[in-house]
Design a protein around this motif. Structure first.
Motif, mmCIF file in Angstrom:
data_model
loop_
_atom_site.group_PDB
_atom_site.id
_atom_site.type_symbol
_atom_site.label_atom_id
_atom_site.label_comp_id
_atom_site.label_asym_id
_atom_site.label_seq_id
_atom_site.Cartn_x
_atom_site.Cartn_y
_atom_site.Cartn_z
ATOM 1 N N PHE A 133 -44.271 87.012 -132.410
ATOM 2 C CA PHE A 133 -43.699 85.924 -131.615
ATOM 3 C C PHE A 133 -43.917 86.147 -130.130
ATOM 4 O O PHE A 133 -44.080 85.194 -129.378
ATOM 5 N N ALA A 134 -43.944 87.412 -129.698
ATOM 6 C CA ALA A 134 -44.151 87.718 -128.282
ATOM 7 C C ALA A 134 -45.542 87.300 -127.810
ATOM 8 O O ALA A 134 -45.705 86.871 -126.662
ATOM 9 N N ILE A 135 -46.550 87.422 -128.676
ATOM 10 C CA ILE A 135 -47.904 87.060 -128.240
ATOM 11 C C ILE A 135 -48.305 85.641 -128.626
ATOM 12 O O ILE A 135 -49.334 85.149 -128.171
ATOM 13 N N LEU A 136 -47.491 84.969 -129.453
ATOM 14 C CA LEU A 136 -47.826 83.616 -129.892
ATOM 15 C C LEU A 136 -47.958 82.666 -128.712
ATOM 16 O O LEU A 136 -47.055 82.548 -127.888
ATOM 17 N N GLU A 137 -49.112 82.018 -128.638
ATOM 18 C CA GLU A 137 -49.336 80.943 -127.668
ATOM 19 C C GLU A 137 -49.413 79.657 -128.473
ATOM 20 O O GLU A 137 -50.416 79.410 -129.161
ATOM 21 N N GLN A 138 -48.342 78.889 -128.414
ATOM 22 C CA GLN A 138 -48.300 77.650 -129.191
ATOM 23 C C GLN A 138 -49.455 76.748 -128.760
ATOM 24 O O GLN A 138 -49.738 76.632 -127.572
ATOM 25 N N PRO A 139 -50.133 76.142 -129.724
ATOM 26 C CA PRO A 139 -51.244 75.254 -129.377
ATOM 27 C C PRO A 139 -50.750 74.030 -128.592
ATOM 28 O O PRO A 139 -49.924 73.275 -129.084
ATOM 29 N N VAL A 140 -51.243 73.916 -127.381
ATOM 30 C CA VAL A 140 -50.908 72.776 -126.526
ATOM 31 C C VAL A 140 -52.228 72.194 -126.039
ATOM 32 O O VAL A 140 -53.105 72.928 -125.611
ATOM 33 N N ASP A 141 -52.359 70.897 -126.135
ATOM 34 C CA ASP A 141 -53.587 70.226 -125.685
ATOM 35 C C ASP A 141 -54.832 70.763 -126.384
ATOM 36 O O ASP A 141 -55.896 70.909 -125.777
ATOM 37 N N GLU A 142 -54.695 71.088 -127.660
ATOM 38 C CA GLU A 142 -55.830 71.494 -128.479
ATOM 39 C C GLU A 142 -55.982 70.399 -129.537
ATOM 40 O O GLU A 142 -55.226 70.359 -130.505
ATOM 41 N N ASP A 143 -56.949 69.525 -129.325
ATOM 42 C CA ASP A 143 -57.106 68.343 -130.166
ATOM 43 C C ASP A 143 -57.406 68.641 -131.622
ATOM 44 O O ASP A 143 -57.196 67.795 -132.482
ATOM 45 N N ASP A 144 -57.887 69.848 -131.907
ATOM 46 C CA ASP A 144 -58.253 70.191 -133.281
ATOM 47 C C ASP A 144 -57.151 70.941 -134.019
ATOM 48 O O ASP A 144 -57.375 71.542 -135.053
ATOM 49 N N VAL A 145 -55.909 70.894 -133.481
ATOM 50 C CA VAL A 145 -54.776 71.590 -134.096
ATOM 51 C C VAL A 145 -53.691 70.585 -134.459
ATOM 52 O O VAL A 145 -53.312 69.758 -133.628
ATOM 53 N N ILE A 146 -53.208 70.671 -135.704
ATOM 54 C CA ILE A 146 -52.013 69.918 -136.089
ATOM 55 C C ILE A 146 -50.903 70.935 -136.352
ATOM 56 O O ILE A 146 -51.157 72.050 -136.790
ATOM 57 N N THR A 147 -49.678 70.535 -136.063
ATOM 58 C CA THR A 147 -48.526 71.415 -136.226
ATOM 59 C C THR A 147 -47.687 70.927 -137.398
ATOM 60 O O THR A 147 -47.374 69.744 -137.500
ATOM 61 N N ILE A 148 -47.331 71.879 -138.260
ATOM 62 C CA ILE A 148 -46.554 71.579 -139.459
ATOM 63 C C ILE A 148 -45.269 72.411 -139.429
ATOM 64 O O ILE A 148 -45.310 73.618 -139.175
ATOM 65 N N ASP A 149 -44.148 71.787 -139.724
ATOM 66 C CA ASP A 149 -42.834 72.431 -139.739
ATOM 67 C C ASP A 149 -42.653 73.203 -141.039
ATOM 68 O O ASP A 149 -42.671 72.621 -142.125
ATOM 69 N N ILE A 150 -42.460 74.529 -140.938
ATOM 70 C CA ILE A 150 -42.351 75.354 -142.139
ATOM 71 C C ILE A 150 -41.005 75.242 -142.839
ATOM 72 O O ILE A 150 -40.826 75.806 -143.916
ATOM 73 N N SER A 151 -40.067 74.505 -142.253
ATOM 74 C CA SER A 151 -38.792 74.320 -142.949
ATOM 75 C C SER A 151 -38.897 73.233 -144.019
ATOM 76 O O SER A 151 -37.991 73.080 -144.835
ATOM 77 N N LEU A 152 -40.022 72.516 -144.049
ATOM 78 C CA LEU A 152 -40.264 71.526 -145.101
ATOM 79 C C LEU A 152 -40.556 72.235 -146.417
ATOM 80 O O LEU A 152 -40.935 73.407 -146.421
ATOM 81 N N SER A 153 -40.451 71.505 -147.512
ATOM 82 C CA SER A 153 -40.850 72.079 -148.797
ATOM 83 C C SER A 153 -42.369 72.254 -148.809
ATOM 84 O O SER A 153 -43.088 71.627 -148.013
ATOM 85 N N VAL A 154 -42.856 73.081 -149.699
ATOM 86 C CA VAL A 154 -44.291 73.320 -149.806
ATOM 87 C C VAL A 154 -45.032 72.007 -150.070
ATOM 88 O O VAL A 154 -46.046 71.720 -149.426
ATOM 89 N N ASP A 155 -44.539 71.195 -150.994
ATOM 90 C CA ASP A 155 -45.196 69.919 -151.290
ATOM 91 C C ASP A 155 -45.192 68.997 -150.082
ATOM 92 O O ASP A 155 -46.192 68.319 -149.801
ATOM 93 N N GLU A 156 -44.078 68.964 -149.336
ATOM 94 C CA GLU A 156 -44.025 68.132 -148.129
ATOM 95 C C GLU A 156 -45.013 68.627 -147.082
ATOM 96 O O GLU A 156 -45.671 67.819 -146.416
ATOM 97 N N MET A 157 -45.141 69.942 -146.963
ATOM 98 C CA MET A 157 -46.093 70.498 -146.003
ATOM 99 C C MET A 157 -47.522 70.112 -146.383
ATOM 100 O O MET A 157 -48.308 69.675 -145.530
ATOM 101 N N LEU A 158 -47.869 70.276 -147.658
ATOM 102 C CA LEU A 158 -49.220 69.932 -148.114
ATOM 103 C C LEU A 158 -49.515 68.451 -147.921
ATOM 104 O O LEU A 158 -50.603 68.084 -147.463
#
Length: 169
Positions: A133-158
């Protein structure tokens, strides 16, 4: 989606391997776990509880980059899992490669720690989550990245991944 790669990224414990394997099956694509591309020295270092530094990651990122190029050149489709925590790591994977999309599995540190505590066969130890978490650079302004919430169920994520990738898969 032919000649394209999807890189499932995020900190250890975010569900990369689970989502990556299931997404590959859903897309009838190859699956490659980026952990399998780590040089031996990296595996030994992580198993001892020592976080990797950027010089350790360079040969690993080169291997991933080469594998993605191979997939593209053979007009195949592959789902990779790779932490890709910093933008420069994602840039190293993108370098010289066409048709790469990233899926960032995003979640709270508390949820990730809970998941890591439930694992027994993985080299990542719970005390290393802080370093991720200390080195994580959240993708910002990267058009080829989508963000998915891991609190969703596996099927919802897929479903969300497939919907948001749309015509690129």
């Amino acid at each position: 989606m032919e000649g394209k790669s999807i890189v499932i990224m995020g900190v250890s414990g975010s569900g990369k391997s689970t989502i990556g394997e299931l997404l590959a099956a859903r897309l009838s694509a190859k699956f490659i776990d980026g952990d399998d591309l780590h040089p031996k020295a990296n595996v030994i270092k992580m198993a001892s509880g020592t976080p990797l530094d950027d010089s350790d990651r360079t040969p690993w990122l080169e291997r991933i980059n080469d594998a993605i190029y191979s997939i593209y050149s053979k007009n195949e489709t592959c789902v990779f899992v790779c932490s890709a925590l910093k933008k420069k790591y994602r840039d190293a994977i993108r370098n010289g490669n066409e048709n790469v999309r990233f899926v960032f599995l995003e979640g709270s540190q508390e949820l990730v720690l809970e998941r890591v505590h439930m694992r027994s066969s993985h080299f990542m130890k719970s005390d290393m989550v802080d370093s991720q978490f200390a080195i994580l650079e959240q993708p910002v302004d990267e058009d080829d990245v989508i963000t998915i919430d891991i609190s969703l169920s596996v099927d919802e994520m897929l479903d969300d991944i497939c919907s948001r990738l749309g015509s690129s898969i």
